[in-house]
Design a protein around this motif. Structure first.
Motif, PDB file in Angstrom:
ATOM      1  N   PHE A   1       0.836  -1.216   0.000  1.00 34.91           N
ATOM      2  CA  PHE A   1       0.000   0.000   0.000  1.00 34.91           C
ATOM      3  C   PHE A   1       0.869   1.265   0.000  1.00 34.91           C
TER       4      PHE A   1
ATOM      5  N   GLY B   1      -2.387   4.919  -0.679  1.00 36.18           N
ATOM      6  CA  GLY B   1      -2.419   3.655  -1.415  1.00 36.18           C
ATOM      7  C   GLY B   1      -3.611   2.787  -1.049  1.00 36.18           C
ATOM      8  N   PHE B   2      -4.157   2.977   0.135  1.00 32.06           N
ATOM      9  CA  PHE B   2      -5.300   2.176   0.585  1.00 32.06           C
ATOM     10  C   PHE B   2      -6.570   2.893   0.098  1.00 32.06           C
ATOM     11  N   THR B   3      -6.865   2.707  -1.165  1.00 25.77           N
ATOM     12  CA  THR B   3      -7.840   3.576  -1.831  1.00 25.77           C
ATOM     13  C   THR B   3      -9.284   3.346  -1.392  1.00 25.77           C
ATOM     14  N   SER B   4      -9.556   2.170  -0.829  1.00 23.32           N
ATOM     15  CA  SER B   4     -10.951   1.932  -0.437  1.00 23.32           C
ATOM     16  C   SER B   4     -11.247   2.408   0.983  1.00 23.32           C
ATOM     17  N   ALA B   5     -10.237   2.882   1.693  1.00 19.24           N
ATOM     18  CA  ALA B   5     -10.472   3.358   3.064  1.00 19.24           C
ATOM     19  C   ALA B   5     -11.337   4.624   3.013  1.00 19.24           C
ATOM     20  N   PRO B   6     -12.491   4.612   3.721  1.00 16.41           N
ATOM     21  CA  PRO B   6     -13.395   5.773   3.642  1.00 16.41           C
ATOM     22  C   PRO B   6     -12.928   6.910   4.544  1.00 16.41           C
TER      23      PRO B   6
ATOM     24  N   LEU C   1     -12.136   7.565   9.853  1.00 19.78           N
ATOM     25  CA  LEU C   1     -12.792   6.752   8.834  1.00 19.78           C
ATOM     26  C   LEU C   1     -14.301   6.780   9.048  1.00 19.78           C
TER      27      LEU C   1
ATOM     28  N   VAL D   1     -17.648   5.288   9.267  1.00 19.23           N
ATOM     29  CA  VAL D   1     -18.127   3.907   9.394  1.00 19.23           C
ATOM     30  C   VAL D   1     -19.658   3.814   9.459  1.00 19.23           C
TER      31      VAL D   1
ATOM     32  N   LEU E   1     -13.372  -4.128  10.848  1.00 19.28           N
ATOM     33  CA  LEU E   1     -12.431  -3.103  10.400  1.00 19.28           C
ATOM     34  C   LEU E   1     -11.083  -3.232  11.112  1.00 19.28           C
TER      35      LEU E   1
ATOM     36  N   VAL F   1      -8.721  -5.931   9.236  1.00 19.82           N
ATOM     37  CA  VAL F   1      -8.095  -5.036   8.249  1.00 19.82           C
ATOM     38  C   VAL F   1      -7.002  -4.161   8.875  1.00 19.82           C
ATOM     39  N   LEU F   2      -7.385  -3.305   9.803  1.00 22.08           N
ATOM     40  CA  LEU F   2      -6.444  -2.271  10.238  1.00 22.08           C
ATOM     41  C   LEU F   2      -5.331  -2.789  11.148  1.00 22.08           C
TER      42      LEU F   2
ATOM     43  N   MET G   1     -21.623   0.579   6.579  1.00 18.17           N
ATOM     44  CA  MET G   1     -20.245   0.162   6.852  1.00 18.17           C
ATOM     45  C   MET G   1     -19.924  -1.155   6.158  1.00 18.17           C
TER      46      MET G   1
ATOM     47  N   ALA H   1     -18.489  -0.737   2.710  1.00 17.45           N
ATOM     48  CA  ALA H   1     -17.132  -0.178   2.768  1.00 17.45           C
ATOM     49  C   ALA H   1     -16.160  -1.203   3.331  1.00 17.45           C
ATOM     50  N   LEU H   2     -16.614  -1.942   4.340  1.00 15.16           N
ATOM     51  CA  LEU H   2     -15.744  -2.959   4.939  1.00 15.16           C
ATOM     52  C   LEU H   2     -15.420  -4.055   3.928  1.00 15.16           C
TER      53      LEU H   2
ATOM     54  N   GLN I   1     -15.335  -3.710   0.741  1.00 19.91           N
ATOM     55  CA  GLN I   1     -14.388  -3.171  -0.239  1.00 19.91           C
ATOM     56  C   GLN I   1     -12.972  -3.135   0.327  1.00 19.91           C
ATOM     57  N   MET I   2     -12.882  -2.736   1.580  1.00 18.13           N
ATOM     58  CA  MET I   2     -11.545  -2.684   2.194  1.00 18.13           C
ATOM     59  C   MET I   2     -10.956  -4.076   2.326  1.00 18.13           C
ATOM     60  N   GLU I   3     -11.776  -5.018   2.728  1.00 18.07           N
ATOM     61  CA  GLU I   3     -11.267  -6.392   2.854  1.00 18.07           C
ATOM     62  C   GLU I   3     -10.850  -6.942   1.501  1.00 18.07           C
TER      63      GLU I   3
ATOM     64  N   GLU J   1      -9.802  -5.169  -1.001  1.00 18.15           N
ATOM     65  CA  GLU J   1      -8.565  -4.511  -1.413  1.00 18.15           C
ATOM     66  C   GLU J   1      -7.364  -5.088  -0.669  1.00 18.15           C
ATOM     67  N   VAL J   2      -7.579  -5.373   0.610  1.00 17.44           N
ATOM     68  CA  VAL J   2      -6.479  -5.976   1.375  1.00 17.44           C
ATOM     69  C   VAL J   2      -6.152  -7.365   0.823  1.00 17.44           C
TER      70      VAL J   2
END
Lengths: 303, 554
Positions: free
Chosen positions: A93, A218-223, A239, A241, A257, A261-262, B1, B4-5, B7-9, B11-12
Motif C-alpha cells: 500500500f 495507497g489504501f484507496t478503499s479506506a473511507p 474513517l 463507518v 475493520l 483489516v487495520l 459500513m 465499505a468494509l 471493499q476494504m477487505e 482490497e487488502v
C-alpha cells in the motif's frame, strides 16, 4: 437449584494422609467449572472431608484459588489469536501510495473540501466542525481530562470568538448525559456515552509520517473523512463507518475493520473503542512546537 | 459500513495476493485442514500456488523451444521475467511460500509450475534481449523492471512487459535514468576523437550505433578497419560501455562457426575481433547474418531434435587485414569505417569512466534522436544502400533528427561506394586490377589482354593466373568493378568477351576523399599477394582450370 457434591465430584474424599488436600483442590475446581456457588462448594467440601482443615483456612483458600482461576473461563476456552500482521501488504500500500502521490501536498490538492491555504490554525478546526457534524450535534472537544460535552455550534462560536482550540476531540457525537465507565465511574465521554457511531479513528506509530500518508493514499478503499496531523509522529485518519448501533460497531468496526483489516496492517489496536480521543486540528501543540493540521477533508468519505 | 468494509477487505486481499503473505495464509489454511492425505494436501498446495502465480503474473514458454527448460514466469509485481528453472526464480518462490526448496511439498509445487508453463494457460513468446523494435516503437531495457519506450509521440519510462515486450532478467541493460540528453559522440573523448580516414566515417559509425536498438530484420555488419593502434576494437568496446553491455569481443577461430551463431542468437551487440586470418566459414556466416539468416543444427545428444540459432545481434568486426572482404557478396552487405592510427594517448580507464559518466545522458540522447526519427514521416532518397534499404531510410531520418541530413545522405552514399572499393582492395585479383588501373589509362580488351596489363603492375602473376581464371574472377567481382572502375563488357570476336575499365576516380568515398589513401591497408595487402594462393575459399582452382570455355561476367 444447587448441585450436590456427588454431581460434580464422584470421587469420595480419601483418608487422612491419602491425598486429602489434592482431592480438595480437585473438588474446588470441579465446583467452579460446574457453576456451583463458592459458599456451597466450601460447605460441601468441609462436610465431605475425612480430617479437619489444617490450617483452618485450608478449604476457603483452595476454593478461592479455584474460583479465581475459573471465573468466566469455560473448560474449552482458548484465547483469541492476535491478527497476523501483514507487513508486506502494508508495504505494498505504501508503495502504491508513493506511485499515485501521497505527499502532504498531494493530499491537500486531493481534498474535495477546500482547505485554507494559509498557516494551520483555528480555521482547520472550524472546517471540520462545519462539515462533519450537524450544528446541534453534541461533541467533546477539550483536553485529556475534560468532561464538557456541548453542541457543535457552541464550540464553533467559542473558536470564532477567539478561544484557543482545545487539543482533543471525540469524533463520534455523544449523548450529553452521564454514563458509567467499565470501572463504574460516571462519565460524559465514555464508550456508553456515544450516541452516534459515525467515525473510527485509526493511527499508527511505527512508521514515518511520510509513509503513513503514502499508506492511506495507497489504501484507496479506506473511507477517509479527514486526515489530521497530530503534530507528533502519527497521522490520525477519521474513517467514516456509519454504524447504526453499538452491536454493529462491535461487529463491523471492532471485529471487521480493526480485527481483519487495520490491526494486521499495523494500525494501533487501542483505537477500537467508539469514544476514542483524536487530535483536534487547529490546535498548537506547544510541547512539540507544531500545529495539529488538517491535511484532508472529505465529508462524503468517498474517493 | 458493511459495503465499505467489504471493499476494504477485498482490497487488502488483493494487495495480499501481490505479496507472499496472501499465499502463505492460504497454504497455512490448507495445512490446518483436517483429515487430508499427504497427496491431497500437496495437490491443494499446488492449486493454491498456481492460482496465486496466475494472479500476480503470467506463464510463458519459448515459442521456438516449448520444453521445460524454456518455461518462463513473468512477475508483474516485480516486473521480472525469469526462467522457471533458474535459481533466482526457485529461490524467490521458496522464500515467498516460506518453504524449504528441498522439501517434498516444494518439489511438488515446482513440478506443477513447470507443467503449467507448457499448458494452454501459458503463452508462447520470443523474449526480447537488451532492446526491442516494434512497428513505430523502440524499447530499451533499463534494469530488469523498466523499459524506456520510444515512439513518435514520446519517450517514456514504462514497466517491463508493457505492449507485450518482455525482457528476461538476464538480458537487460543495466538500469539507467532518462535525463537531460547529451550527444555521447560529442561528449566522450573516445568517440569525439575517433580518427577516421574519411570524414564520413565518424557519422556512419554514429548512425550505425544509433540504429542498434531498432532491431531491424537485416542488420548491416560494421567493419572497423585500420592499422595497429587505430582504435578499431576500442571504438566498439566504447559502444558496449555506452549501452552498458558486457563487452562480447570474441576472437574468430577456424572451428568457431557454432560459437559465432550462439553469440548472434544472444542478441544485443557482438564484436568479432582481429578477423585478419582467412577463415573459411566467416564470409558466408557474416553474409547470412547480415540478411537475417539462421543456423539450424541437430541438438546435442539427440538424433532428430533441431536447434535454430538466429542472427539477433548486431555484428561488428574489427580487422587490420580484412581477408573476409574478398567475398563479393559479403562486401556488398558491409558498412566500412576506416581508421587511422590514433595520435596522443588517453588512459583506457579514463575513456571508460567518461563513457560511464555520460551513459544516462547519452542513452537519453539516443532515445530522443530515435523519437524524432520515428516521428519523421518525410520521404527519404532511395538507393542509398542496395542491400539494407531499411537501415538507410532510418539512417537518413536519424541524420535529420541530428540536424545533419545532407551529411547523412552523403555518408551513406560514400559507404555504398566504399564497400566496392573495400572488396577490390581485399581481393587478390581485384587489388591488382585496381593498382593497374590507377596508372590513369582506360582499358578495353579481352581477359588475356587485361592479364598482360596486370602482369605489368604485378610481375609475380606470371605463371600463376590464367586468362580464363581471370575472367572467372572478374565475374565474381563484377558489381564492384562496375561501381569502382565503371566496368562494362561486350561480346568480342569468336565468343570472347571484351572488358572496358576506367581508372578509379577521386570520388570513391562518395566525393569526400580519395579512396586510396596513403594509410589504407590495401597496399599492405598487395605485399601479401605473393604468399597468398590465387584462390579464395570460394575459388576452386582445379575445377576452374578444367572449364573448357571462358566465363564472362553475367
Amino acid at each position: 437449584m444447587s448441585k450436590t457434591l456427588q454431581q460434580y465430584q464422584p470421587e469420595p474424599c480419601p483418608h487422612s494422609g491419602g491425598g486429602v488436600h489434592a482431592w480438595m483442590l480437585s473438588t474446588a475446581n470441579r465446583a467452579a467449572r460446574a457453576g456451583v456457588s463458592q459458599v456451597d462448594a466450601e460447605q460441601d467440601i468441609l462436610r465431605a472431608m475425612t480430617r479437619p482443615p489444617s490450617p483452618a483456612s485450608e478449604v476457603s483458600s483452595a476454593v478461592a484459588k479455584a474460583y479465581r482461576e475459573h471465573v468466566g473461563i469455560s473448560p474449552t476456552y482458548q484465547p483469541k489469536p492476535k491478527p497476523k500482521p501483514l507487513p508486506k501488504t502494508r508495504e505494498h500500500f505504501i508503495q502504491r501510495g508513493r506511485e499515485i502521490g501521497g505527499s502532504e501536498a498531494d493530499w491537500f490538492h486531493r481534498s474535495p473540501y477546500y482547505l485554507p491555504e494559509a498557516e494551520p490554525g483555528p480555521e482547520d478546526a472550524l472546517a471540520v466542525l462545519r462539515t462533519l457534524w450537524p450544528s446541534y450535534g453534541q461533541l467533546f472537544v477539550g483536553d485529556r481530562y475534560g468532561r464538557r460535552v456541548e453542541p457543535v455550534r457552541d464550540i464553533m462560536a467559542r473558536i470564532e470568538a477567539g478561544a484557543t482550540v482545545p487539543p482533543h476531540i471525540i469524533p463520534n457525537p455523544l449523548s450529553g448525559g452521564e454514563h458509567f465507565t467499565k470501572d463504574g465511574k460516571p462519565s460524559t465521554r465514555c464508550d456508553d456515552a456515544v450516541a452516534s457511531f459515525w467515525y473510527a479513528v485509526a493511527e499508527m506509530d511505527d512508521m514515518s509520517r511520510e509513509a503513513q500518508l503514502e499508506f492511506w493514499a495507497g489504501f484507496t478503499s479506506a473511507p477517509i473523512a479527514a486526515l489530521v496531523d497530530s503534530a507528533g509522529k502519527s497521522i490520525h485518519a477519521w474513517l467514516r463507518v456509519d454504524c447504526s448501533t453499538r452491536e454493529a460497531w462491535a461487529q463491523d468496526v471492532r471485529q471487521g475493520l480493526f480485527g481483519r483489516v487495520l490491526i494486521p496492517l499495523g494500525c494501533d489496536a487501542s483505537c477500537q473503542n467508539e469514544s476514542r480521543l483524536s487530535r483536534m486540528p487547529g490546535h498548537y501543540r506547544a510541547e512539540k512546537q507544531a500545529w495539529q493540521k488538517l491535511l484532508y477533508l472529505n465529508p462524503e468519505a468517498a474517493r | 459500513m458493511n459495503k465499505a468494509l467489504e471493499q476494504m477487505e477485498a482490497e487488502v486481499a488483493e494487495a495480499m495476493n501481490t505479496t507472499p503473505e496472501g499465499i502463505q495464509k492460504e497454504l497455512w489454511q490448507i495445512s490446518q485442514t483436517p483429515k487430508m492425505t499427504a497427496t491431497e494436501r500437496q495437490t491443494a498446495y499446488c492449486d493454491a500456488v498456481l492460482g496465486w502465480l496466475h494472479l500476480r503474473g503470467a506463464f510463458y514458454h519459448l515459442t521456438a523451444r516449448p520444453d521445460f527448460e524454456g518455461g518462463l514466469y513473468f512477475d508483474r509485481e516485480r516486473r521480472l521475467l525469469l526462467r522457471i528453472r533458474s535459481d533466482s526464480f526457485l529461490a524467490w518462490l521458496a522464500d515467498a511460500l516460506g518453504m524449504n526448496k528441498a522439501g517434498r511439498d516444494f518439489q511438488f509445487i515446482q513440478s506443477a509450475v513447470e507443467v503449467e508453463s507448457l499448458t494452454e494457460r501459458s503463452t508462447g513468446i520470443e523474449p526480447s534481449t537488451y532492446w526491442a523494435g516494434r512497428p513505430g516503437a523502440v524499447y530499451l531495457s533499463s534494469g530488469p523492471g523498466h523499459v524506456v519506450r520510444v515512439t513518435a509521440e514520446a519517450v517514456a519510462v514504462v514497466d517491463n512487459g508493457t505492449d507485450g515486450v518482455l525482457f528476461p532478467a538476464e538480458a537487460v541493460l543495466p538500469p539507467w535514468v532518462l535525463t537531460e540528453p547529451a550527444n555521447p559522440f560529442e561528449a566522450c573523448t573516445l568517440f569525439r576523437e575517433m580518427s577516421t580516414t574519411a570524414p564520413h566515417g565518424k557519422l556512419l559509425f554514429q548512425l550505425w550505433a544509433l540504429s542498434l536498438p531498432t532491431e531491424q530484420q537485416t542488420k548491416p555488419p560494421l567493419v572497423t578497419t585500420g592499422t595497429v593502434g587505430s582504435g578499431k576494437t576500442r571504438a566498439i568496446v566504447g559502444l558496449f560501455e555506452l549501452f552498458g553491455l558486457l563487452p562480447r569481443v570474441n576472437a574468430v577461430t577456424k572451428g568457431g562457426e557454432g560459437d559465432f551463431w550462439t553469440e548472434l542468437d544472444g542478441g544485443g551487440l557482438v564484436c568479432f575481433d582481429n578477423a585478419d586470418t582467412r577463415i573459411d566459414w566467416l564470409p558466408d556466416a557474416l553474409a547470412a547474418a547480415a540478411t537475417g539468416g539462421c543456423q539450424s543444427k541437430r541438438k546435442l545428444y539427440s538424433d532428430s531434435e533441431r536447434v535454430t540459432l538466429r542472427a539477433r545481434a548486431w555484428v561488428a568486426v574489427t580487422s587490420a587485414n580484412p581477408a573476409f572482404a574478398a567475398d563479393a557478396g559479403l562486401s556488398d552487405r558491409l558498412l566500412v569505417v576506416r581508421l587511422n592510427r590514433r595520435t596522443g594517448s588517453t588512459a583506457e580507464a579514463a575513456l571508460s569512466a567518461e563513457i560511464v559518466a555520460a551513459r544516462d545522458a547519452g542513452l537519453s540522447w539516443v532515445c530522443h534522436t530515435l523519437h524524432r526519427a520515428l516521428a519523421d514521416a518525410e520521404a527519404v532518397p532511395g538507393g542509398l544502400n542496395a542491400r539494407h534499404p531499411d537501415f538507410a531510410a532510418l539512417a537518413v531520418r536519424l541524420g535529420r533528427a541530428m540536424g545533419r541530413e545532407a551529411e547523412a545522405v552523403a555518408a551513406l552514399r560514400a559507404a555504398e561506394a566504399d564497400k566496392s572499393l573495400f572488396n577490390l582492395e581485399n581481393d587478390t585479383v581485384g587489388v591488382v586490377v585496381l593498382e593497374a588501373m590507377r596508372g590513369g589509362e582506360s582499358f578495353n580488351g579481352t581477359a588475356a589482354e587485361l592479364m598482360e596489363r596486370l602482369k605489368t603492375a604485378d610481375p609475380t602473376l606470371e605463371g600463376h593466373l590464367s586468362a580464363r581464371r581471370l575472367g572467372k574472377r572478374l565475374s565474381k567481382l563484377w558489381p564492384h568493378l562496375v561501381a569502382v572502375l565503371g566496368a562494362r563488357q561486350e561480346p568480342g570476336h569468336g565468343g570472347s568477351i571484351r572488358y572496358s575499365l576506367k581508372p578509379p576516380s577521386n570520388g570513391c568515398y562518395g566525393g569526400f576523399e580519395t579512396a586510396f589513401s596513403g594509410k589504407s591497408p590495401a597496399r599492405e595487402n598487395i605485399g601479401t599477394f605473393a604468399q597468398t594462393p590465387f584462390e579464395t575459399h570460394q575459388t576452386h582452382q582445379q575445377a576452374e582450370d578444367c572449364l573448357p570455355f571462358e566465363v564472362g561476367p553475367p
